[in-house]
Design an enzyme around this catalytic site. Structure first.
Site, PDB file in Angstrom:
ATOM      1  N   ASP A  99       6.514   4.500  -1.408  1.00  0.00           N
ATOM      2  CA  ASP A  99       7.859   5.004  -1.114  1.00  0.00           C
ATOM      3  C   ASP A  99       8.991   4.340  -1.893  1.00  0.00           C
ATOM      4  O   ASP A  99      10.153   4.727  -1.754  1.00  0.00           O
ATOM      5  CB  ASP A  99       8.145   4.890   0.394  1.00  0.00           C
ATOM      6  CG  ASP A  99       7.889   3.487   0.956  1.00  0.00           C
ATOM      7  OD1 ASP A  99       8.140   2.498   0.233  1.00  0.00           O
ATOM      8  OD2 ASP A  99       7.434   3.391   2.109  1.00  0.00           O
ATOM      9  N   CYS A 124       0.767  13.141 -16.076  1.00  0.00           N
ATOM     10  CA  CYS A 124       0.138  14.310 -16.678  1.00  0.00           C
ATOM     11  C   CYS A 124      -1.370  14.118 -16.647  1.00  0.00           C
ATOM     12  O   CYS A 124      -1.894  13.123 -17.148  1.00  0.00           O
ATOM     13  CB  CYS A 124       0.609  14.511 -18.116  1.00  0.00           C
ATOM     14  SG  CYS A 124      -0.213  15.916 -18.921  1.00  0.00           S
ATOM     15  N   GLY A 147       2.751  -4.642   8.959  1.00  0.00           N
ATOM     16  CA  GLY A 147       2.636  -3.204   9.153  1.00  0.00           C
ATOM     17  C   GLY A 147       1.408  -2.547   8.582  1.00  0.00           C
ATOM     18  O   GLY A 147       1.489  -1.430   8.065  1.00  0.00           O
ATOM     19  N   CYS A 178       2.804  18.298 -23.309  1.00  0.00           N
ATOM     20  CA  CYS A 178       1.561  18.987 -23.677  1.00  0.00           C
ATOM     21  C   CYS A 178       1.244  20.201 -22.824  1.00  0.00           C
ATOM     22  O   CYS A 178       0.289  20.922 -23.098  1.00  0.00           O
ATOM     23  CB  CYS A 178       0.385  18.012 -23.638  1.00  0.00           C
ATOM     24  SG  CYS A 178      -0.174  17.598 -21.967  1.00  0.00           S
ATOM     25  N   HIS A 199      -1.420   1.454  -4.425  1.00  0.00           N
ATOM     26  CA  HIS A 199      -1.816   2.868  -4.411  1.00  0.00           C
ATOM     27  C   HIS A 199      -0.942   3.742  -5.309  1.00  0.00           C
ATOM     28  O   HIS A 199      -1.005   4.964  -5.232  1.00  0.00           O
ATOM     29  CB  HIS A 199      -1.779   3.413  -2.978  1.00  0.00           C
ATOM     30  CG  HIS A 199      -2.830   2.820  -2.095  1.00  0.00           C
ATOM     31  ND1 HIS A 199      -2.610   2.498  -0.768  1.00  0.00           N
ATOM     32  CD2 HIS A 199      -4.119   2.470  -2.353  1.00  0.00           C
ATOM     33  CE1 HIS A 199      -3.716   1.989  -0.251  1.00  0.00           C
ATOM     34  NE2 HIS A 199      -4.640   1.958  -1.185  1.00  0.00           N
ATOM     35  N   ALA A 215       8.524  -4.371  12.668  1.00  0.00           N
ATOM     36  CA  ALA A 215       8.873  -5.148  11.477  1.00  0.00           C
ATOM     37  C   ALA A 215      10.345  -5.536  11.440  1.00  0.00           C
ATOM     38  O   ALA A 215      10.695  -6.665  11.082  1.00  0.00           O
ATOM     39  CB  ALA A 215       8.495  -4.368  10.221  1.00  0.00           C
ATOM     40  N   GLU A 267       0.723  -3.640  16.935  1.00  0.00           N
ATOM     41  CA  GLU A 267      -0.550  -3.757  17.638  1.00  0.00           C
ATOM     42  C   GLU A 267      -1.462  -4.674  16.826  1.00  0.00           C
ATOM     43  O   GLU A 267      -1.314  -4.774  15.610  1.00  0.00           O
ATOM     44  CB  GLU A 267      -1.228  -2.380  17.794  1.00  0.00           C
ATOM     45  CG  GLU A 267      -0.457  -1.382  18.638  1.00  0.00           C
ATOM     46  CD  GLU A 267      -0.340  -1.789  20.092  1.00  0.00           C
ATOM     47  OE1 GLU A 267      -1.133  -2.659  20.523  1.00  0.00           O
ATOM     48  OE2 GLU A 267       0.534  -1.248  20.798  1.00  0.00           O
ATOM     49  N   GLN A 322       0.833  -1.201   0.000  1.00  0.00           N
ATOM     50  CA  GLN A 322       0.000   0.000   0.000  1.00  0.00           C
ATOM     51  C   GLN A 322       0.869   1.254   0.000  1.00  0.00           C
ATOM     52  O   GLN A 322       0.353   2.361  -0.100  1.00  0.00           O
ATOM     53  CB  GLN A 322      -0.900  -0.002   1.236  1.00  0.00           C
ATOM     54  CG  GLN A 322      -1.847  -1.194   1.296  1.00  0.00           C
ATOM     55  CD  GLN A 322      -2.512  -1.316   2.648  1.00  0.00           C
ATOM     56  OE1 GLN A 322      -3.443  -0.583   2.950  1.00  0.00           O
ATOM     57  NE2 GLN A 322      -2.040  -2.251   3.461  1.00  0.00           N
TER      58      GLN A 322
END
Length: 247
Positions: free
Chosen positions: A104, A127, A188, A151, A119, A231, A214, A101
């Site tokens: 980076d 563009c 994570g 363009c 994502h 992690a 958690e 997800q």
């Protein structure tokens, strides 16, 4: 007590393992999560990633986008042990791919080859007029907003904004990987962001190992083995049992 021995055995025995990662895998690389008391949205207004607002106020949005995704994240973040473990598992033929997800690029920097960026990515700019994609490094982000060299159209980061649909190719590739998996590593993620959160439920043939600081939305009803850990700590302990060097 975290059962790393069983987790390592399941990984060693798997033939079609798949990883599903979220913001938590990159926290130890210096990238904050978006949600929560220390998250980015506690310091920035999320409207800068609302597609409609972006079109109306591109210069304002781009100033914040540049600060978050290019000055801060891009300049400082490096892959950590968890990214490296997944890359090494792929090299050894144990991991079929990573569904992330995150935007980076840290999985690729660590050496992973088959990465589905659910994502999108901050590495390229799109563009909004002609659809051309170019590396962000080809543009001067000191002049905002940036425009397409072909363009003249407005450029936006090539990741999903609020109000945008998931690209069909990324959606289909993610589902295909999950459906074929015999082991799913969830790392994570809280399991709260739709529609990405539904991907693990497609891994119906898979044992599920979850690594999170958690419990998540998956812990009680989907996870078979929960490693309650950051992690990188889990990555080092698993690497040791699998005789993998993360240096």
């Amino acid at each position: 007590m975290n059962d790393y021995d069983t987790a390592a055995r399941w990984i060693a025995e798997s033939r079609k393992a798949v990883a599903f990662t979220g913001a938590g895998i990159s926290v130890e690389s210096g990238i904050p999560t978006f949600r929560g008391p220390e998250g980015l949205w506690s310091r920035y207004d999320p409207k800068v990633l609302d597609l409609g607002y972006f079109y109306k106020h591109p210069a304002e949005c781009w100033r914040v986008i540049k600060e978050i995704f290019y000055d801060y994240m891009g300049a400082k973040a490096r892959p950590n042990a968890a990214h490296k473990l997944l890359a090494e598992l792929e090299k050894r033929g144990k991991l079929q791919g990573v569904i992330t997800q995150n935007i980076d690029n840290l999985h690729q920097e660590a050496g992973s080859r088959n990465v589905v960026e659910f994502h999108g990515t901050a590495q390229t700019l799109l563009c909004t007029k002609c659809g051309d994609r170019t590396p962000f490094s080809e543009h001067d982000l000191n002049q905002l907003p940036p425009f397409c060299k072909k363009c003249g159209g407005l450029l936006k980061p090539d990741f999903i904004f609020f109000g945008e649909a998931i690209p069909p190719q990324a959606y289909q590739a993610s589902m295909a990987l999950a459906e074929e998996a015999d082991l799913l590593l969830i790392i994570g993620t809280t399991g709260e962001v739709m529609p990405a959160s539904m991907i693990p439920y497609e891994a119906k043939q898979a044992k599920v190992i979850e690594i999170n600081v958690e419990p998540s939305a998956y812990t009680e009803n989907l996870t078979d083995l929960f490693l309650h850990s950051p992690a990188t700590e889990a990555a080092h302990k698993l690497a040791e049992r699998l005789s993998i060097s993360l240096n």
